[in-house]
Design a protein around this motif. Structure first.
Motif, short mmCIF file in Angstrom:
data_model
loop_
_atom_site.label_atom_id
_atom_site.label_comp_id
_atom_site.label_asym_id
_atom_site.label_seq_id
_atom_site.Cartn_x
_atom_site.Cartn_y
_atom_site.Cartn_z
N SER A 23 -9.02 5.15 -5.70
CA SER A 23 -7.83 5.98 -5.93
C SER A 23 -7.13 6.33 -4.61
CB SER A 23 -8.14 7.21 -6.77
OG SER A 23 -9.38 7.76 -6.51
N LEU A 24 -7.90 6.39 -3.51
CA LEU A 24 -7.25 6.60 -2.21
C LEU A 24 -6.33 5.42 -1.89
CD1 LEU A 24 -6.90 8.16 0.49
CD2 LEU A 24 -8.83 6.84 1.38
N VAL A 25 -6.79 4.21 -2.18
CA VAL A 25 -5.98 3.01 -1.93
C VAL A 25 -4.68 3.06 -2.75
CG1 VAL A 25 -5.89 0.51 -2.37
CG2 VAL A 25 -7.87 1.51 -1.19
N ALA A 26 -4.79 3.44 -4.03
CA ALA A 26 -3.60 3.51 -4.88
C ALA A 26 -2.65 4.60 -4.38
CB ALA A 26 -3.99 3.78 -6.33
N ALA A 27 -3.21 5.74 -4.00
CA ALA A 27 -2.38 6.83 -3.49
C ALA A 27 -1.68 6.39 -2.20
CB ALA A 27 -3.24 8.07 -3.23
N LEU A 28 -2.46 5.83 -1.30
CA LEU A 28 -1.91 5.43 0.00
C LEU A 28 -0.86 4.33 -0.15
CD1 LEU A 28 -2.25 5.82 3.10
CD2 LEU A 28 -3.87 3.91 3.04
N GLY A 29 -1.15 3.34 -0.97
CA GLY A 29 -0.21 2.24 -1.16
C GLY A 29 1.13 2.73 -1.70
N SER A 30 1.07 3.61 -2.71
CA SER A 30 2.34 4.09 -3.29
C SER A 30 3.05 5.01 -2.30
CB SER A 30 2.11 4.79 -4.63
OG SER A 30 1.29 5.91 -4.48
N TYR A 31 2.28 5.79 -1.56
CA TYR A 31 2.88 6.70 -0.56
C TYR A 31 3.57 5.91 0.56
CZ TYR A 31 3.05 10.16 3.22
OH TYR A 31 3.47 10.97 4.24
N LEU A 32 2.86 4.94 1.12
CA LEU A 32 3.42 4.20 2.26
C LEU A 32 4.63 3.38 1.85
CD1 LEU A 32 0.17 2.99 4.10
CD2 LEU A 32 1.67 4.90 4.72
#
Ligand code: GLU
Length: 310
Positions: A23-32
């Protein structure tokens, strides 16, 4: 696609546990992706399914996002407070003749299948009315004999023929809860989301969501489906696979691992950089063309289930 509108992205976790590496990867990807394109980034809590949720997980997720500096614009939206909007969408579909009551149980649908499948295609038993003596359990939306295709920013051309691959699908479940497919479409439209960046486990859901957008008259956002983090057994990280929570003490190292997972460039001296600077650097250097195209990738060992002590 959507280039004329201001970019609005989102992260939409289900509060079934603390934030883990996937979920960190999904959060980070959408954020960046949002920040690189000077867009807004919203957080929506998909707390629609109380039996699957863990008390306190929603706050814990928000706390971890904040600790990483992943700051959202606009108040967090909670799906548990939006039943009236989902009811209105159901009423609209009912009025336009696309929704119907269904009496079938899971077992009846599974028994009616020729092959064995964990996601059987609904054969349309109740489409023209409930069989005599049966009572309504769920509500389904009709699908039609046509291909629904879209161009995923990362995965390329994706298409599905919903009547062959899925069948009429549930929008209100037998337990009275609203289905994810309905809520996500209503909320992406209500929040005017232009870009959906999320895990590839949801790639197969996207044609159903586009179908609903078309029936409800909502615009279609751009989609980018990132690789999903899996363990050594190729299972998605999550509650079922006992994925550990992201450690609070090693945030910069975790962020570096998540950036590596997404095959993003890293500053030369990652050891010397602090968390806010690393995030700023990652926004500036976000590179869609470097993203791995595969749908799953193995998470670094420390983020998988801890080895059980014999
Ligand atoms: N709530 C979903 C999940 O946690 C994600 C929904 C979405 O991004 O569309 O898997």
């Amino acid at each position: 696609m959507n280039d004329a509108q201001p970019y609005r992205g989102r992260f939409a976790p289900s509060p079934t546990g603390p934030l883990h590496f996937g979920s960190l990867v999904a959060a980070l990807g959408s954020y960046l992706d949002a920040r690189h394109h000077h867009g807004s980034w919203l957080v929506r809590m998909e707390d629609l399914d109380p039996p699957r949720e863990i008390p306190g997980a929603a706050d814990q997720i928000l706390h971890t996002l904040e600790a990483f500096g992943l700051e959202w614009d606009e108040p967090v939206q909670y799906q548990s407070r939006r039943s009236a909007c989902y009811e209105a969408a159901l009423a609209q579909l009912q009025q336009s003749g696309h929704l119907y009551d269904c009496a079938c149980t899971r077992k009846e649908i599974a028994d009616g299948q020729t092959g064995s499948s964990s996601n059987p295609v609904y054969p349309g038993t109740c489409r023209n009315g409930l069989p005599p003596g049966r009572t309504a359990r769920a509500m389904r939306v009709q699908v039609y004999d046509r291909t629904i295709g879209f161009q995923d920013v990362l995965q390329g051309a994706i298409s599905q023929q919903l009547n062959r691959d899925v069948g009429d699908f549930v929008l209100r479940r037998a337990d009275g809860l609203y289905a994810y497919q309905l809520a996500v479409v209503v909320d992406d439209a209500a929040q005017r989301i232009t870009h959906v960046v999320r895990g590839s486990d949801l790639l197969d859901s996207t044609p159903r969501q586009i179908h609903l957008q078309q029936l409800l008259g909502h615009p279609e956002p751009a989609y980018l489906h990132l690789p999903v983090a899996v363990n050594a057994q190729q299972e998605k990280l999550g509650k079922q696979t006992f994925a550990p929570a992201i450690p609070e003490q090693r945030k910069t190292a975790s962020l570096v691992q998540a950036l590596r997972f997404l095959n993003q460039p890293l500053p030369i001296l990652t050891a010397a950089i602090d968390l806010p600077d690393l995030l700023t650097w990652a926004i500036a250097h976000w590179d869609r063309s470097a993203l791995p195209v595969q749908r799953t990738r193995t998470a670094p060992t420390g983020f998988q289930r801890e080895a059980t002590v014999p």
